[in-house]
Write an enzyme that holds these catalytic residues in place. Structure first.
Site, PDB file in Angstrom:
ATOM      1  CG  HIS A 252      -2.055   0.968   1.153  1.00 23.14           C
ATOM      2  ND1 HIS A 252      -1.907   2.322   1.374  1.00 23.14           N
ATOM      3  CD2 HIS A 252      -3.362   0.771   0.846  1.00 23.14           C
ATOM      4  CE1 HIS A 252      -3.090   2.904   1.232  1.00 23.14           C
ATOM      5  NE2 HIS A 252      -3.984   2.001   0.903  1.00 23.14           N
ATOM      6  CD  GLU A 307      -7.285  -2.690  -4.700  1.00 26.78           C
ATOM      7  OE1 GLU A 307      -6.499  -3.502  -5.222  1.00 26.78           O
ATOM      8  OE2 GLU A 307      -7.599  -1.623  -5.234  1.00 26.78           O
TER       9      GLU A 307
END
Length: 362
Positions: A252, A307
């Protein structure tokens, strides 16, 4: 000082949310998101985001009444949706439907009530067009169902079970806000011109549509489907790493440690162990993948992002990939509207400078 893409430039002081990438913390109005989602419904967290406090019994009743009212789309919006081509992408349909809320009755509402109405309406717009795409009969809203349950009901025409509601609601609560991301910034820029909330949310949806921001985690679905069973986790992942392929759902740009949203989604998946083979596969695969990432890419500290488990949950409730970004938007509209309200409370129009770098002629 020039920063391409305004990276790390502070443009807003906000009381809505804070994201600490180093500590791996996400807080809504100062409260850890984990504490919020464990004890409050989608409706209660949304109220908290808009108002800075939790609703009492009467406030919650009024909120639910307004949300149920918002599920009933105005006739002109229904007519617009019915006129759109069935193959029109859902994000475009959402943008078009929301932009049509520029009518007198809506404009006479307070901005707080407008936020409630748009939040309630967006899943209805999504569900109606999705069923139209599938050539299925439109399912009308059920006023006895919660916001999350009604969304699933309108998509499928089947009353969802407890597992499906809990899984999706956890995801919706965790993704309704995440600081000054691209779509939230777009909403604040638009409302800063003293435009209206409808225009701000239309801008946000248009921004969310871009694959660099709201792209669906279909790569994670592909990864899990290629594995199929827990026995195939290691050979599939090792094969991708040896080929230099990216392992989707890991890493991320903000969080330097674990994404707190992925931790909470993982906990929800573990709590439902045995309920769904896909969730069991996802939790087992995460451990193996992190071990392999450390082996093949030592020191990179690549952890699961939101996700990854979002994809696992969406797959477990049979939600097709084309609904991922629209569903993400149906959650994030809470944050968009909260930021728009905050922007107007102490407004200054956004007007950054640009530097001309082209040639000078004469």
């Amino acid at each position: 000082m020039f920063q391409k893409g305004l990276k790390d430039v502070i443009a807003v002081h906000t009381k809505i949310a804070s994201v600490d990438g180093d500590k791996g913390e996400l807080r809504y109005r100062g409260v850890s998101v984990g504490e919020l989602i464990a004890t409050h419904s989608f409706e209660e967290v949304a109220y908290f985001m808009w108002n800075g406090g939790f609703p009492g019994e009467s406030e919650l009743r009024l909120l639910n009444e307004k949300m149920i009212e918002g599920r009933e789309l105005p006739l002109h919006i229904v007519a617009i949706l019915e006129s759109l081509p069935a193959d029109m992408p859902l994000m475009d349909v959402m943008r078009t439907g929301i932009s049509a809320y520029a009518h007198t009755k809506f404009k006479d509402e307070t901005i707080e009530n407008q936020a409630i109405i748009l939040t309630a309406a967006l899943p209805v717009i999504v569900a109606r067009h999705f069923r139209n795409q599938q050539r299925q009969t439109i399912v009308e809203s059920d006023s006895t169902l919660s916001h999350t349950a009604n969304y699933l009901w309108m998509l499928t025409g089947v009353v969802p079970n407890k597992f499906q509601i809990e899984a999706l609601e956890t995801y919706l609560k965790l993704t309704m806000e995440h600081g000054l991301n691209a779509s939230t910034f777009a909403a604040r820029v638009t409302i800063s011109t003293e435009s209206d909330l409808t225009s701000a949310i239309t801008s946000a949806i248009g921004t969310m549509k871009g694959p660099l921001h709201g792209g669906a985690p279909s790569g994670v679905i592909d990864l899990l489907e290629k594995m199929g069973t827990q026995e195939n986790i290691r050979p599939v992942v090792e094969g991708k790493m040896k080929n230099g392929e990216r392992i989707m759902g890991f890493g991320h740009r903000i969080y330097k440690t674990e994404d707190p949203r992925s931790i909470l989604l993982r906990d929800k998946c573990i709590s439902m162990s045995g309920e769904d083979d896909w969730l069991d596969l996802a939790t087992a695969a995460e451990k193996e993948i992190i071990s392999l990432l450390e082996e093949y890419k030592p020191g990179r500290k690549l952890y699961t992002n939101v996700e990854y488990y979002a994809a696992a949950i969406m797959r477990s409730i049979d939600m097709p990939p084309e609904l991922f970004t629209p569903t993400f938007s149906a959650a994030r509209i809470v944050g968009w509207t909260a930021h728009a309200i905050e922007q107007l409370s102490d407004n200054t129009i956004f007007r950054p400078q640009s530097v001309y770098v082209g040639e000078l002629v004469n």
